[in-house]
Design an enzyme around this catalytic site. Structure first.
Site, PDB file in Angstrom:
ATOM      1  CD1 TRP A 104      -1.915  -2.299   1.920  1.00 20.46           C
ATOM      2  CD2 TRP A 104      -2.861  -1.480   0.063  1.00 20.46           C
ATOM      3  NE1 TRP A 104      -2.852  -3.207   1.483  1.00 20.46           N
ATOM      4  CE2 TRP A 104      -3.446  -2.734   0.357  1.00 20.46           C
ATOM      5  CE3 TRP A 104      -3.297  -0.771  -1.055  1.00 20.46           C
ATOM      6  CZ2 TRP A 104      -4.454  -3.287  -0.448  1.00 20.46           C
ATOM      7  CZ3 TRP A 104      -4.298  -1.326  -1.849  1.00 20.46           C
ATOM      8  CH2 TRP A 104      -4.855  -2.563  -1.544  1.00 20.46           C
ATOM      9  CG  ASP A 175      -3.311   3.962   4.424  1.00 20.15           C
ATOM     10  OD1 ASP A 175      -4.330   3.801   5.121  1.00 20.15           O
ATOM     11  OD2 ASP A 175      -3.096   3.314   3.373  1.00 20.15           O
ATOM     12  CE  LYS A 199      -7.913  -2.690   5.154  1.00 20.13           C
ATOM     13  NZ  LYS A 199      -8.100  -3.986   4.498  1.00 20.13           N
TER      14      LYS A 199
END
Length: 364
Positions: A104, A175, A199
């Site tokens: 990511w 993030d 999540k």
């Protein structure tokens, strides 16, 4: 609760609290005696506005977010933020500095490069297949950086930052899609935090952005309106129609966390859950092999392998037959992964530990 529920270890979209799902079920066709579902309410109505603002208030309370930060609700997932951040904050004379700890963070860097912005790599652990978080002393950062970007938890490789750097110009962006709300946070260390909801916060569809208000004044004026953070701040994230049902679910998840003792209690529970599975790995005499170095281990995504691919396949098949869902490792690295987000109950982790122990006895 008497519902039959799977042991859900999916990495995302992931488990939601059963209580939250039941509440949504009860309110689905008639929210707050409106005669309408939340999905049917006007986003300009008082009933929806109350949901929207309560979600912001709850998040601010749970994470102790200071008044000099704005809370925004944006669509497009964390992946859109990879582009929005450099579009808003990188001018020709500034560099976006990225710490690479997995797929990511690589994608975030890639988007900045696509936009033609100047970038740098502050540190990387790619040479060891991202099995650890860089030490703070390894970071090559400068006060002249436009920002330093990190990914606080790495779902694919199972690593997590335990300590965050102090950035001299106070331009640290994170993030936190896969570990926000899982533990207390030093919010003041960050100029911006962003997180896809799917999540720990709720269902997919909404991305939470926590941004220091002074950054809003630094927005690149050539950025299109819907990609500007100040557009969302000036309009309470209601410039256009927001993902109303996702924000409603976010609000309910935040209430659930609050009612269960807040973020500190959630952190305690998460440590207990992860310890069950890590103990099964550590006490297996190498039958199970963790991917991440011990000091970098994630409490959210626990990654491990067995001694060969055939045995891994057998493990996953037998686990599926026992009601465990989502234990496959990411397709890019293989192996196994148990994602133990906030809503995954202790019982599920306890049952997985017992299954791992029994499987080892049968196949060692």
């Amino acid at each position: 609760m008497t519902l039959k529920r799977a042991y859900n270890f999916n990495a995302g979209p992931s488990a939601l609290p059963e209580e939250v799902l039941v509440k949504a079920q009860k309110e689905l066709v008639n929210f707050n005696e409106t005669g309408m579902s939340v999905m049917e309410l006007s986003h300009r109505s008082k009933d929806y506005e109350a949901i929207h603002n309560e979600a912001k208030t709850l998040l601010a309370e749970l994470l102790s977010i200071p008044d000099n930060y704005e809370i925004l609700f944006i669509q497009g997932g964390a992946s859109l933020q990879f582009s929005m951040i450099p579009m808003n904050f990188l001018t020709e004379e500034k560099v976006g500095n990225y710490v690479l700890t997995g797929s990511w963070s690589e994608k975030a860097l890639k988007e900045a490069k696509i936009l033609g912005r100047s970038t740098a790599v502050a540190a990387t652990t790619k040479e060891t297949n991202y099995n650890r978080i860089p030490k703070l002393t390894e970071l090559n950062v400068s006060p002249d950086d436009g920002y330093v970007h990190i990914t606080s938890n790495n779902t694919i490789f199972g690593t997590q930052w335990k300590e965050f750097p102090n950035i001299e110009n106070n331009m640290l962006i994170a993030d936190m899609s896969s570990d926000i709300l899982s533990k207390p946070l030093p919010i003041e260390k960050f100029s911006m935090i962003y997180a896809g909801a799917q999540k720990n916060l709720g269902p997919s569809g909404v991305t939470v952005v926590i941004i220091r208000k002074d950054l809003l004044e630094k927005t690149n004026e050539n950025t299109p309106s819907m990609l500007r953070y100040d557009t969302y701040a000036k309009n309470n994230s209601l410039y256009n129609t927001p993902p109303t049902f996702s924000i409603y679910m976010l609000k309910n998840v935040l209430q659930w966390v609050s009612e269960r003792g807040g973020v500190a209690e959630t952190d305690r529970r998460n440590q207990e859950k992860a310890a069950l599975i890590y103990n099964a790995i550590d006490e297996s005499n190498g039958f199970y092999q963790g991917h991440a170095e011990t000091e970098s281990r994630s409490l959210m995504n626990l990654t491990f392998n067995l001694r060969n691919e055939e045995l891994s396949k057998k493990f996953l098949q037998e686990a599926k037959e026992e009601g465990f869902v989502g234990l496959n490792g990411h397709r890019s690295v293989g192996g196994c992964r148990a994602s133990t987000y906030n809503a995954v109950p202790y019982e599920a982790c306890d049952q997985l530990q017992q299954f791992m122990t029994k499987f080892k006895k049968r196949h060692e």
